[in-house]
Design a protein around this motif. Structure first.
Motif, short mmCIF file in Angstrom:
data_model
loop_
_atom_site.label_atom_id
_atom_site.label_comp_id
_atom_site.label_asym_id
_atom_site.label_seq_id
_atom_site.Cartn_x
_atom_site.Cartn_y
_atom_site.Cartn_z
N ILE A 180 0.84 -1.21 0.00
CA ILE A 180 0.00 0.00 0.00
C ILE A 180 0.87 1.25 0.00
N GLN A 181 1.95 1.25 0.77
CA GLN A 181 2.84 2.41 0.81
C GLN A 181 3.52 2.63 -0.54
N ILE A 182 3.92 1.55 -1.19
CA ILE A 182 4.56 1.67 -2.51
C ILE A 182 3.57 2.24 -3.53
N ILE A 183 2.35 1.73 -3.51
CA ILE A 183 1.34 2.23 -4.45
C ILE A 183 1.02 3.69 -4.18
N ALA A 184 0.86 4.05 -2.90
CA ALA A 184 0.57 5.45 -2.56
C ALA A 184 1.73 6.36 -2.98
N GLY A 185 2.95 5.93 -2.73
CA GLY A 185 4.11 6.73 -3.12
C GLY A 185 4.19 6.92 -4.62
N ALA A 186 3.88 5.86 -5.38
CA ALA A 186 3.91 5.95 -6.84
C ALA A 186 2.84 6.91 -7.35
N VAL A 187 1.65 6.86 -6.76
CA VAL A 187 0.56 7.75 -7.18
C VAL A 187 0.92 9.21 -6.88
N ILE A 188 1.46 9.46 -5.70
CA ILE A 188 1.84 10.83 -5.33
C ILE A 188 2.96 11.34 -6.24
N THR A 189 3.95 10.49 -6.50
CA THR A 189 5.06 10.88 -7.37
C THR A 189 4.58 11.19 -8.78
N LEU A 190 3.73 10.31 -9.32
CA LEU A 190 3.21 10.54 -10.68
C LEU A 190 2.37 11.82 -10.74
#
Length: 66
Positions: A15-25
């Motif tokens: 979940i943290q990886i997905i959230a980080g990817a969404v925020i970065t994108l």
């Protein structure tokens, strides 16, 4: 059929990886969009209209005028 055990910590990391990817994108998209918008305005000679606010003037009432 095999049953797989997924440790809760693995899901937390996922979940943290997905959230980080969404925020970065989202941040990258915002920067790229701003640059494209700026370049388009320069190419098309479009000026940004900036509103200038009037000065605020306070009027104090005298005790006689009440």
């Amino acid at each position: 059929m095999q049953l797989l055990y997924i440790d809760p910590s693995v899901m937390s990391y996922t979940i943290q990886i997905i959230a980080g990817a969404v925020i970065t994108l989202g941040a990258v998209f915002a920067v790229v969009f701003r640059r494209i918008k700026k370049k388009a305005k320069q190419t098309l000679n479009i000026e940004e209209k900036k509103e200038i606010e009037d000065d605020i003037v306070e009027i104090e009432e005298n005790e006689e005028n009440k």
